[in-house]
Motif scaffolding. Structure first.
Motif, PDB file in Angstrom:
ATOM      1  N   PHE A  13       0.797  -1.233   0.000  1.00 28.38           N
ATOM      2  CA  PHE A  13       0.000   0.000   0.000  1.00 28.38           C
ATOM      3  C   PHE A  13       0.826   1.278   0.000  1.00 28.38           C
ATOM      4  CE2 PHE A  13      -2.622  -3.302   2.003  1.00 28.38           C
ATOM      5  CZ  PHE A  13      -3.601  -3.405   1.024  1.00 28.38           C
ATOM      6  N   PHE A  14       2.149   1.181  -0.112  1.00 27.74           N
ATOM      7  CA  PHE A  14       2.956   2.394  -0.214  1.00 27.74           C
ATOM      8  C   PHE A  14       2.880   2.935  -1.637  1.00 27.74           C
ATOM      9  CE2 PHE A  14       6.908   4.481  -1.478  1.00 27.74           C
ATOM     10  CZ  PHE A  14       6.851   5.580  -0.643  1.00 27.74           C
ATOM     11  N   SER A  15       2.624   4.211  -1.752  1.00 29.39           N
ATOM     12  CA  SER A  15       2.592   4.876  -3.052  1.00 29.39           C
ATOM     13  C   SER A  15       2.936   6.345  -2.867  1.00 29.39           C
ATOM     14  CB  SER A  15       1.201   4.758  -3.681  1.00 29.39           C
ATOM     15  OG  SER A  15       1.165   5.467  -4.906  1.00 29.39           O
ATOM     16  N   THR A  16       3.578   6.909  -3.861  1.00 27.71           N
ATOM     17  CA  THR A  16       3.860   8.342  -3.835  1.00 27.71           C
ATOM     18  C   THR A  16       2.740   9.124  -4.505  1.00 27.71           C
ATOM     19  OG1 THR A  16       5.114   8.218  -5.891  1.00 27.71           O
ATOM     20  CG2 THR A  16       6.351   7.983  -3.817  1.00 27.71           C
ATOM     21  N   PHE A  17       1.755   8.404  -5.038  1.00 28.37           N
ATOM     22  CA  PHE A  17       0.628   9.038  -5.713  1.00 28.37           C
ATOM     23  C   PHE A  17      -0.604   9.001  -4.805  1.00 28.37           C
ATOM     24  CE2 PHE A  17       3.297   7.261  -9.068  1.00 28.37           C
ATOM     25  CZ  PHE A  17       3.530   8.406  -9.827  1.00 28.37           C
ATOM     26  N   PRO A  18      -1.306  10.110  -4.700  1.00 30.36           N
ATOM     27  CA  PRO A  18      -2.519  10.112  -3.881  1.00 30.36           C
ATOM     28  C   PRO A  18      -3.584   9.175  -4.466  1.00 30.36           C
ATOM     29  CG  PRO A  18      -2.057  12.319  -4.764  1.00 30.36           C
ATOM     30  CD  PRO A  18      -1.032  11.391  -5.302  1.00 30.36           C
ATOM     31  N   HIS A  19      -4.302   8.521  -3.605  1.00 32.70           N
ATOM     32  CA  HIS A  19      -5.436   7.671  -3.975  1.00 32.70           C
ATOM     33  C   HIS A  19      -5.030   6.457  -4.794  1.00 32.70           C
ATOM     34  CE1 HIS A  19      -7.693  11.025  -2.433  1.00 32.70           C
ATOM     35  NE2 HIS A  19      -7.183  11.817  -3.360  1.00 32.70           N
ATOM     36  N   LYS A  20      -3.813   5.965  -4.623  1.00 31.43           N
ATOM     37  CA  LYS A  20      -3.361   4.757  -5.316  1.00 31.43           C
ATOM     38  C   LYS A  20      -3.083   3.670  -4.287  1.00 31.43           C
ATOM     39  CE  LYS A  20      -3.238   6.652  -9.396  1.00 31.43           C
ATOM     40  NZ  LYS A  20      -3.946   6.213 -10.554  1.00 31.43           N
ATOM     41  N   ALA A  21      -3.299   2.409  -4.669  1.00 31.62           N
ATOM     42  CA  ALA A  21      -3.158   1.288  -3.742  1.00 31.62           C
ATOM     43  C   ALA A  21      -1.698   0.935  -3.456  1.00 31.62           C
ATOM     44  CB  ALA A  21      -3.885   0.060  -4.279  1.00 31.62           C
ATOM     45  N   GLY A  22      -0.825   0.987  -4.455  1.00 29.55           N
ATOM     46  CA  GLY A  22       0.577   0.683  -4.239  1.00 29.55           C
ATOM     47  C   GLY A  22       0.861  -0.773  -3.946  1.00 29.55           C
ATOM     48  N   LEU A  23       0.223  -1.685  -4.669  1.00 22.81           N
ATOM     49  CA  LEU A  23       0.459  -3.110  -4.445  1.00 22.81           C
ATOM     50  C   LEU A  23       1.348  -3.752  -5.502  1.00 22.81           C
ATOM     51  CD1 LEU A  23      -3.058  -4.319  -3.308  1.00 22.81           C
ATOM     52  CD2 LEU A  23      -0.971  -4.254  -1.960  1.00 22.81           C
ATOM     53  N   GLY A  24       1.612  -3.085  -6.589  1.00 26.57           N
ATOM     54  CA  GLY A  24       2.312  -3.672  -7.729  1.00 26.57           C
ATOM     55  C   GLY A  24       3.650  -4.282  -7.397  1.00 26.57           C
ATOM     56  N   LEU A  25       4.557  -3.538  -6.795  1.00 23.80           N
ATOM     57  CA  LEU A  25       5.886  -4.064  -6.502  1.00 23.80           C
ATOM     58  C   LEU A  25       5.854  -5.116  -5.395  1.00 23.80           C
ATOM     59  CD1 LEU A  25       8.142  -0.920  -6.866  1.00 23.80           C
ATOM     60  CD2 LEU A  25       8.024  -2.909  -8.362  1.00 23.80           C
ATOM     61  N   THR A  26       4.939  -4.988  -4.474  1.00 23.72           N
ATOM     62  CA  THR A  26       4.791  -5.991  -3.418  1.00 23.72           C
ATOM     63  C   THR A  26       4.391  -7.328  -4.011  1.00 23.72           C
ATOM     64  OG1 THR A  26       4.114  -4.277  -1.858  1.00 23.72           O
ATOM     65  CG2 THR A  26       3.585  -6.554  -1.263  1.00 23.72           C
ATOM     66  N   VAL A  27       3.423  -7.305  -4.916  1.00 22.91           N
ATOM     67  CA  VAL A  27       2.958  -8.529  -5.570  1.00 22.91           C
ATOM     68  C   VAL A  27       4.055  -9.112  -6.453  1.00 22.91           C
ATOM     69  CG1 VAL A  27       1.290  -9.465  -7.221  1.00 22.91           C
ATOM     70  CG2 VAL A  27       0.537  -7.877  -5.459  1.00 22.91           C
ATOM     71  N   CYS A  28       4.739  -8.272  -7.210  1.00 20.16           N
ATOM     72  CA  CYS A  28       5.851  -8.743  -8.048  1.00 20.16           C
ATOM     73  C   CYS A  28       6.912  -9.431  -7.204  1.00 20.16           C
ATOM     74  CB  CYS A  28       6.484  -7.578  -8.806  1.00 20.16           C
ATOM     75  SG  CYS A  28       5.468  -6.937 -10.134  1.00 20.16           S
ATOM     76  N   GLN A  29       7.262  -8.836  -6.089  1.00 17.79           N
ATOM     77  CA  GLN A  29       8.277  -9.410  -5.215  1.00 17.79           C
ATOM     78  C   GLN A  29       7.840 -10.787  -4.700  1.00 17.79           C
ATOM     79  OE1 GLN A  29       9.014  -7.601  -1.323  1.00 17.79           O
ATOM     80  NE2 GLN A  29      11.194  -7.627  -1.797  1.00 17.79           N
ATOM     81  N   GLN A  30       6.588 -10.924  -4.319  1.00 14.74           N
ATOM     82  CA  GLN A  30       6.090 -12.200  -3.805  1.00 14.74           C
ATOM     83  C   GLN A  30       6.082 -13.273  -4.892  1.00 14.74           C
ATOM     84  OE1 GLN A  30       2.307 -11.207  -2.083  1.00 14.74           O
ATOM     85  NE2 GLN A  30       3.225 -10.346  -0.240  1.00 14.74           N
ATOM     86  N   ILE A  31       5.679 -12.907  -6.104  1.00 13.04           N
ATOM     87  CA  ILE A  31       5.672 -13.856  -7.219  1.00 13.04           C
ATOM     88  C   ILE A  31       7.094 -14.314  -7.524  1.00 13.04           C
ATOM     89  CG2 ILE A  31       5.271 -14.099  -9.705  1.00 13.04           C
ATOM     90  CD1 ILE A  31       2.822 -12.205  -9.275  1.00 13.04           C
ATOM     91  N   LEU A  32       8.020 -13.365  -7.592  1.00 11.66           N
ATOM     92  CA  LEU A  32       9.401 -13.725  -7.886  1.00 11.66           C
ATOM     93  C   LEU A  32       9.991 -14.617  -6.802  1.00 11.66           C
ATOM     94  CD1 LEU A  32      10.564 -10.345  -9.367  1.00 11.66           C
ATOM     95  CD2 LEU A  32      10.549 -12.552 -10.545  1.00 11.66           C
ATOM     96  N   ARG A  33       9.715 -14.329  -5.558  1.00 12.52           N
ATOM     97  CA  ARG A  33      10.213 -15.179  -4.464  1.00 12.52           C
ATOM     98  C   ARG A  33       9.677 -16.596  -4.580  1.00 12.52           C
ATOM     99  NH1 ARG A  33       9.790 -11.189   0.814  1.00 12.52           N
ATOM    100  NH2 ARG A  33      11.721 -10.034   0.387  1.00 12.52           N
ATOM    101  N   SER A  34       8.404 -16.737  -4.947  1.00  8.01           N
ATOM    102  CA  SER A  34       7.809 -18.068  -5.075  1.00  8.01           C
ATOM    103  C   SER A  34       8.419 -18.849  -6.240  1.00  8.01           C
ATOM    104  CB  SER A  34       6.295 -17.975  -5.232  1.00  8.01           C
ATOM    105  OG  SER A  34       5.959 -17.483  -6.512  1.00  8.01           O
ATOM    106  N   CYS A  35       9.042 -18.139  -7.182  1.00  3.00           N
ATOM    107  CA  CYS A  35       9.702 -18.771  -8.336  1.00  3.00           C
ATOM    108  C   CYS A  35      11.216 -18.805  -8.166  1.00  3.00           C
ATOM    109  CB  CYS A  35       9.356 -18.015  -9.611  1.00  3.00           C
ATOM    110  SG  CYS A  35       7.622 -18.034 -10.037  1.00  3.00           S
TER     111      CYS A  35
END
Length: 58
Positions: A13-35
């Motif tokens: 949920f960290f984002s530098t943009f107002p009203h944005k969820a900020g999940l993209g890099l968190t999800v990418c990191q989790q997918i890469l770790r699982s692989c």
């Protein structure tokens, strides 16, 4: 990218943009770790950012 932002870049949920969820890099990191992969980011404020994705061969 500022050092303060770099320290939080993979936080959910960290984002530098107002009203944005900020999940993209968190999800990418989790997918890469699982692989058995990694993602790393290096940045110099005002100069640019490099994102490195590494995948290990099975």
């Amino acid at each position: 990218m500022s050092q303060a932002n770099m320290e939080r870049i993979f936080d959910p949920f960290f984002s530098t943009f107002p009203h944005k969820a900020g999940l993209g890099l968190t999800v990418c990191q989790q997918i890469l770790r699982s692989c058995r992969g990694t993602i790393s980011i290096k940045s110099k404020e005002g100069l640019g950012t490099v994102v490195t994705v590494t995948l290990l061969q099975n």
